[in-house]
Scaffold this motif. Sequence first.
Motif, mmCIF file in Angstrom:
data_model
loop_
_atom_site.group_PDB
_atom_site.id
_atom_site.type_symbol
_atom_site.label_atom_id
_atom_site.label_comp_id
_atom_site.label_asym_id
_atom_site.label_seq_id
_atom_site.Cartn_x
_atom_site.Cartn_y
_atom_site.Cartn_z
ATOM 1 N N TYR A 36 -0.937 -7.385 -34.020
ATOM 2 C CA TYR A 36 -0.073 -7.339 -34.993
ATOM 3 C C TYR A 36 0.876 -6.227 -34.970
ATOM 4 N N ASN A 37 0.487 -5.084 -34.020
ATOM 5 C CA ASN A 37 1.173 -4.162 -33.516
ATOM 6 C C ASN A 37 0.526 -3.778 -32.208
ATOM 7 N N PRO A 38 1.136 -4.647 -31.368
ATOM 8 C CA PRO A 38 0.607 -4.320 -29.813
ATOM 9 C C PRO A 38 1.596 -3.313 -28.853
ATOM 10 N N GLU A 39 2.676 -2.642 -29.628
ATOM 11 C CA GLU A 39 3.653 -1.990 -28.967
ATOM 12 C C GLU A 39 2.998 -1.095 -27.913
ATOM 13 N N PRO A 40 1.994 -0.201 -28.244
ATOM 14 C CA PRO A 40 1.429 0.821 -27.421
ATOM 15 C C PRO A 40 0.913 0.158 -26.193
ATOM 16 N N ARG A 51 0.034 2.791 -35.509
ATOM 17 C CA ARG A 51 1.651 2.570 -35.895
ATOM 18 C C ARG A 51 2.216 3.062 -34.790
ATOM 19 N N GLY A 52 1.890 3.068 -33.572
ATOM 20 C CA GLY A 52 2.656 3.523 -32.548
ATOM 21 C C GLY A 52 3.532 2.628 -31.844
ATOM 22 N N ASP A 53 4.326 3.150 -30.691
ATOM 23 C CA ASP A 53 5.579 2.262 -30.106
ATOM 24 C C ASP A 53 5.249 2.368 -28.722
ATOM 25 N N ARG A 54 6.057 1.946 -27.995
ATOM 26 C CA ARG A 54 5.605 1.630 -26.517
ATOM 27 C C ARG A 54 5.519 3.000 -25.601
ATOM 28 N N ARG A 55 6.185 4.102 -26.143
ATOM 29 C CA ARG A 55 6.257 5.210 -25.514
ATOM 30 C C ARG A 55 4.795 5.820 -25.324
#
Length: 892
Positions: free
Chosen positions: A151-155, A514-518
Motif C-alpha cells: 500500500y506504500n511500496p515506494e521505498p 511513509r517514505g518515498d522512492r528516495r
Amino acid sequence: MNIHEQLNTILRSVQKPGQYLGNEANAIHKDNAKADLRVALIFPDAYEMGMSHVGLKILYALLNSLDGVVAERCFAPLPDMEAKLRENNIPLFSLESKTPLKDFDLIGFSLPYELTYTNVLNILDLAQIPLFQKDRDHRHPFILGGGTQSYNPEPMADFFDAIAIGDGEELILDVASTLVAWKKDHNIDWVSQNQNPNTRADLTDRLTKVEGVYVPRFFEPVYKEDGTLKEVKALKEGYTGIKKRILKDLNTVPYPTKWVVPNIRLIHDRIGIEIQRGCTRMCRFCQAGYVERPTRQRDPQKVLEIADQSIKETGIEELSLLSLSAGDYQTIVPTLKELNHRYQDKKISISVPATRTETLTPELIEQVKKVRMTGFTIAPEAGSERMRRVINKGNKVENLMQACRNAFSQGYRLIKFYYMCGLPFETDQDVANIAEEAFQALKVGYEHTRDVQINVSVSSFVPKPFTPFQWEPQMSIEETKRRHHLVKSNLKSKKLKFKHHNAQMSFLEGLFARGDRRLSQVIYQAFKNGCRFDEWTEHFRFDLWEQSIAETNTNTDFYLHRRREKDEVLPWDHLFTQMRKEWLWNEYQNAAHEAHQEDCAIDKCAQFCGVCDFKSVQNKVFVVDDKEIAAKKGNRLWQGRFGESDTKHQEQKQAKANPSSSPAKTNDNTTRFRLRVHYSKTGYATLLSHLELMGLLKRALLKNEFPVCFSIGFHPQMKLAMGYALSLGVESLAEHFDLSMANHVEIDDFITKMNKSVPQGVKIISAEYIDLKAPSLYSDTVEADYEITLPQSLDLESLEKFDQNLNDLKNGKEFVYERAGRKNKKSRSIEINKLIVKDKLAKTSQRQVRFSLVMDKQGSVKPAEVIAALADNKNIDLTELKVKKVGIAWAN
C-alpha cells in the motif's frame, strides 16, 4: 559436485538444516521442464516465520492447481547459510527442485513488514539477479511484490517490475495467465534464455491491464524545493492510478487444506483458518482495518470443512481462527463449540487471536480454554478511556476488567495486555494509566487466586498510510524510551511484567512506512553495509542503519517527525484509489474531538469511505437468525442455522447412508497395544534432527487418526518413544520407535498410510506388536552397527596412519576423543575402547570401515568421533564423512 551433493555437505554445518530441504510432507513437486510458467514464491524472512504465512500457502496451492504452472518456495537463508552459499558460489535456489531462482519466469515476493526490505535485496543478490529494476533485462525473471507493504511500496519501488495491491487470489491467476500468453506469443520457453530485448516492455504493458497491478516505472515522482511531493506523474496514458484488487466473497475461492507440513517448528506452528477478512471497527491507528475493507466473513460451515480436511491432510495439532477481530465473527461461539466437540478428544487445540474486550464473553473464553490452556491475550491498545475514544476503540475500564474477570473465572492465571504509546493527542497521564489498568487487572485476578500474573507489552505507535493518522508525526527514539520508562516505573508489583518493542526498530518501521522512492538508496546502502534480518533482535544493527542514513545524506526528521498538511501530496496517493482521502482527513478531525464512529458491518454506512460499491463489493457477515441485526444489514446478511447439532446431524446422515458404519472411538486412552516400528532415514531426511523427526512422526500418526494414547494433564503428549538419537547427516536403515495404542490396527494399513504421510527420505519398513511389559527401546538396544566411508580429502599418508591406529585399537591400545564442552563447559574425554565392539571392527575397503558401538544410557560415542580419534583428531573434515547405520543388536 551437483547441487544435492554440495548441500548434503554444507547443510551439516548450518543451524536448522531442515528448513532448506524441500522434502516436507505435502510439498508439491511438479516437472519444471514441462511447465508453461515457473513461479518462485518468496517470503523474505526465515523459514520458521514464512511457513506460518497464510497468504503464501494460498498462492502456493492456487498456482500449483493450474495445469502447466509450477510454483515453488524460497525463504531468506540465515546468515550462516548465506555465508556457505557465497563461499561455494551456489546461487540461491527453490526448495522443491533446487532450481536457481534466476531460472524462474516469475519471482513473487511477499512484503509483510518494513524490516524485511534488506532481506529482499539479499535474496536477489544471492540469486545473482540485478537488484534494481533498471538494471534487469529480457534475460532475467520478472520480479513481482505484494502483501501488506504494497500500500506504500515506494521505498522499494525501484527494485520491482510490478507490485500487486490488494487481495491476491484472483490477481495472481490473472498475472499467471498474462505471463503464459506473453510467453506463447513471443515463443519463449525459459525467460532466462529469452533473446528478444523488446519482449519485457510488452509484458509490463500487458500487466497494466490487470486490476490491482502497479508498474512503478510508469509513474515519476516530482518534488518541490522543500522536499515534499509536487505530484506523482503518470507516464502511460490511461494508467493514472491503481485500484486495490478486492476478493468480493471468501467462499468463492478454494482455501488450502493440504498444507505443507514444516520440517522444523515454526513461530506460529498451527493450521490457520481465515474466518474473516477486513474489519470495519475503524480503529484509527490500524492500517489493516482500512486497507483490508470491506468485512467479509467465511461461511462457518466452510470453516468446519476446512478444519476437518486440514487435520486429515496434515496431522497438525492446533487450529487458529484468523481474523483482525475474531470476536466480531458473528458465529464465533457456536463455531468454537462445534470445533471443540469434534476435536477435544483428539487433543487438537483451538486458538483465536487477541480480540476486543467487549467480545470476550464467558462463553467465548470457555471455548478457547479447552484442550490446552496457556495465557490469555487482551489488546486494550491505549491506556485510558479518553485515548480509546481518540482511536475509536471505545472500550471502558469496566469492559476491560470484566474481560479479565471472565478469563480468571475460567481458570486462567496469566493475562497478556497489548498497549501502544505515542498515539496522537496522548498525555503522560494516559501513558502512566497503562500501569494503573494492569494493577486493577491484578486485583481482579486476586479475587480468584494469588497465583496470577499480568504481562504488559507496549509497542510504539507508527503512523501508517491510508489511516486517519497518516498526517501525524512519529515520536523520537528518545521520547519513546521515556514513555516506556514511564510505564515500567509505575508497575510496582512483581506480578506485573513489562516488555516493550525496540524503539530503534520502530524508528526504521516509521521511516519506510511513509517514505518515498528516495529511500531506496538508504535500503540499498544498508544492504551493502551488511544489514540483514532487521526484525530479529540478535541480527539487528542500528549502527549500520545510522551509517547508511549518513552516507546517503537522508534527513529522517523529514519523514518521521513532521506533521503533514491536509493538501500535501503523499507518496501513496496514486494507489488504492477507491479510498477517499477526504474521508480519512475527516476521521483525523473526529479523533481530535473523540468522536465515535460505528462499525459499518453492523450499522449502516455513516460516511462514504469509497471502498464499497454496495453491489458486489460490500460487507458480508454471517449471522444466526438474528432479526435485529438482519434488519440493520439488509441484503448484506447471510442467514442460516448453525450450531452444536451440526456433528450429530452429519453422523445421523452418515448412519442412514451406511447403517453398518459407526463413529470411531476417540475417548479411549487406555494402552492395550504396543507397536514397535522399524524405519529408515536416508537422503535429505538425514538432516532432520531427532526432535524434528519425532514431531513429524506424531503429525503423521494424527493425520491418519490411528488410536494412539496420550498422557494426561494440561499439556497431553502422545505416548511415542524414540530410539537413540542420530547425529545430523547420518543415514540409517535401522531406526525404531515404540507407540502406545488403545486399539489394534492392521500392520500393512499402518505402513501404507504412514509412508504417504512422512517426509521424503523417511520410510516405514516394518512394524510388530510387542508385549506391554517389554523393555523400552533404550533398554532393549545394546549395540548399533555402522558403515563409514572416509572422505576423498584424506590423503594416502593419512590413510596409512589411520589403518595403523585401527589395528592398534583392535589390539587394545587406548584412544581418546576430546569432546568440546557446550556453553563454556569443560571438554570431555571419551574413551573409545570402552564403547566399541572390537570383534566387529573391520576395514572393508581402502576408504570404508565397519564397526559396532555400545549403546549405553550413561554415555556413548558418535561414529564420527571414533573416526576423528583414529585420525589423531586432525586432518579430516567430519562433514565429508558418509556414515550409515546398518543394524542394531537387541538385548534379547
